[in-house]
Design a protein around this motif. Sequence first.
Motif, mmCIF file in Angstrom:
data_model
loop_
_atom_site.group_PDB
_atom_site.id
_atom_site.type_symbol
_atom_site.label_atom_id
_atom_site.label_comp_id
_atom_site.label_asym_id
_atom_site.label_seq_id
_atom_site.Cartn_x
_atom_site.Cartn_y
_atom_site.Cartn_z
ATOM 1 N N SER A 335 0.816 -1.207 0.000
ATOM 2 C CA SER A 335 0.000 0.000 0.000
ATOM 3 C C SER A 335 0.856 1.266 0.000
ATOM 4 N N TRP A 336 1.975 1.250 0.687
ATOM 5 C CA TRP A 336 2.878 2.393 0.659
ATOM 6 C C TRP A 336 3.491 2.566 -0.732
ATOM 7 N N GLY A 337 3.890 1.478 -1.356
ATOM 8 C CA GLY A 337 4.385 1.517 -2.720
ATOM 9 C C GLY A 337 5.874 1.688 -2.863
ATOM 10 N N GLY A 338 6.562 2.176 -1.847
ATOM 11 C CA GLY A 338 7.994 2.385 -1.958
ATOM 12 C C GLY A 338 8.328 3.690 -2.656
ATOM 13 N N LEU A 339 9.508 4.231 -2.334
ATOM 14 C CA LEU A 339 9.938 5.477 -2.963
ATOM 15 C C LEU A 339 10.111 5.313 -4.465
ATOM 16 N N SER A 340 10.333 4.099 -4.923
ATOM 17 C CA SER A 340 10.418 3.867 -6.360
ATOM 18 C C SER A 340 9.104 4.208 -7.049
ATOM 19 N N VAL A 341 7.988 3.724 -6.504
ATOM 20 C CA VAL A 341 6.678 4.061 -7.068
ATOM 21 C C VAL A 341 6.386 5.542 -6.875
ATOM 22 N N HIS A 342 6.776 6.101 -5.731
ATOM 23 C CA HIS A 342 6.567 7.528 -5.504
ATOM 24 C C HIS A 342 7.302 8.358 -6.543
ATOM 25 N N ALA A 343 8.512 7.945 -6.881
ATOM 26 C CA ALA A 343 9.265 8.677 -7.895
ATOM 27 C C ALA A 343 8.603 8.549 -9.264
ATOM 28 N N GLN A 344 8.058 7.373 -9.574
ATOM 29 C CA GLN A 344 7.353 7.202 -10.841
ATOM 30 C C GLN A 344 6.138 8.117 -10.918
ATOM 31 N N VAL A 345 5.356 8.151 -9.847
ATOM 32 C CA VAL A 345 4.160 8.993 -9.842
ATOM 33 C C VAL A 345 4.545 10.466 -9.888
ATOM 34 N N ALA A 346 5.582 10.849 -9.131
ATOM 35 C CA ALA A 346 6.015 12.246 -9.140
ATOM 36 C C ALA A 346 6.492 12.675 -10.523
ATOM 37 N N SER A 347 7.176 11.777 -11.234
ATOM 38 C CA SER A 347 7.627 12.119 -12.585
ATOM 39 C C SER A 347 6.455 12.264 -13.544
ATOM 40 N N ILE A 348 5.396 11.482 -13.337
ATOM 41 C CA ILE A 348 4.207 11.597 -14.182
ATOM 42 C C ILE A 348 3.449 12.884 -13.868
ATOM 43 N N LEU A 349 3.357 13.229 -12.585
ATOM 44 C CA LEU A 349 2.635 14.437 -12.182
ATOM 45 C C LEU A 349 3.420 15.710 -12.452
ATOM 46 N N ASN A 350 4.683 15.578 -12.803
ATOM 47 C CA ASN A 350 5.541 16.751 -12.945
ATOM 48 C C ASN A 350 5.084 17.680 -14.066
ATOM 49 N N THR A 351 4.400 17.140 -15.067
ATOM 50 C CA THR A 351 3.953 17.957 -16.191
ATOM 51 C C THR A 351 2.613 18.641 -15.937
ATOM 52 N N THR A 352 2.049 18.476 -14.747
ATOM 53 C CA THR A 352 0.751 19.052 -14.416
ATOM 54 C C THR A 352 0.889 19.933 -13.187
#
Length: 444
Positions: A335-352
């Motif tokens: 459920s936490w996802g790990g900082l790896s998943v957090h980095a993936q989501v942050a990179s996707i959200l970076n353009t918005t």
Amino acid sequence: MPLYRRYSLPLLILMLLFLFILMAAHPQSSLNAGLRGLAIWWDVLFPSLFPFFVISELLLGFGIVHFIGTLLDPLMQPLFRVPGCGGFVAAVSCASGYPIGAKLTVKLWEQKWITRIEGERLVAFTTSSDPIFLIGAVSVGFFHQPEIAVVLGAAHYGGVLIIGLLMRFHGSRSGDADTHGNRPQSAATAAGHTGQPTPTSLAVAPNAKLDASSAQRRGRLRQALFAMHTARLEDGRPFGELLRQAIASSLRLIIVVGGLVVFFCVILEALTNSGLMSGLRLLTASLLSACGLPPTLTDSIVGGIFEVTLGAQAAGEAIGAALPFKVAAAAFVLSWGGLSVHAQVASILNTTNLRYLPFLLARAAHGIISALLALVLWRPLMGWGSSPVFSPIYVIIWSPGFSSTVLWQSLLFLTCLLIAMLCLSWLSAGTSRLFARLRGAPRK
């Protein structure tokens, strides 16, 4: 210039130099960690995620998002305060896992089907593990017991539902009203071109508008079919071109996912070699002991903070901990996802303009709620040891440390946690309005 912007770049450079020195001091261990991360990506993530990436792109091109969105609109809006098209994101993300929910949310935001607040709500509770990874990799591969998938899935996806209900209080109604008027009324603007940034038309032909008004009087199913048909007509790409663009876009994303997994595996190994992880492990072991949990789960929690696969594998291999606690640790990590998943989501959200902080708080709350649900639901779902696989486990875990008193205490703690999250959501909304007034300009 704000203080955090002034010092963020120098601090980032210093951190990268420090990590580079650690990797140079232990080249062999860094190489082994990179190979281990590459094996995780190739053996688990690529075959389980890439097909879903391609299929989700094809479904978007065929207008399925509008079909499901029209059907689920009466359900998504009152429960989660997101448009009906968010139902497509929730369904696909539960089937394909992270970070597809963030990717689809960004596509809806780019086509102006959702506002910033709605996008933050949507990405917060649609980031979850896929059933293939939960059952095949974790339950069978790491724990070697497929039966625990029942509890693990109920805890993980039950936490998704609770987070969605909590996130409906995120954001103020005034902030939503500022941008609701920009949402396109056409049924085909959300799909877009996945491979190329070619904009689609936001207008609908006059005869289509007449058909839409007549379809509204025929029932919601016909409305959904009409919305899907209109979306496919406005997209207009042949199947071959649609498939090519879907594969190209999915390959770019899966390569980013693999790079992040390898990167965090190397970083975790470098920090372990430096001795800095010993302090984090000691703190985690102390917190686990204070909560009455086995300290042998420390490696699972610490590894899961950085990378979900490493944490889930460590939970399955933990020695000296009873199975329900190991499942609870795996539920937290998934459920936490790990900082790896957090980095993936942050990179996707970076353009918005979607903010990362609400996603971070939702992941932390999801991890805690899922772990508690795993412990609370273990006995009701797994029975009283009728299966020979679980007969000796209850002797270890439920006697004498676990009793009905502990069960009620867990339920009370879960209730208090939910109330606290509601208060934090309301406090966050009030703080945002206060900061907007102090700046003298509304938040965008």
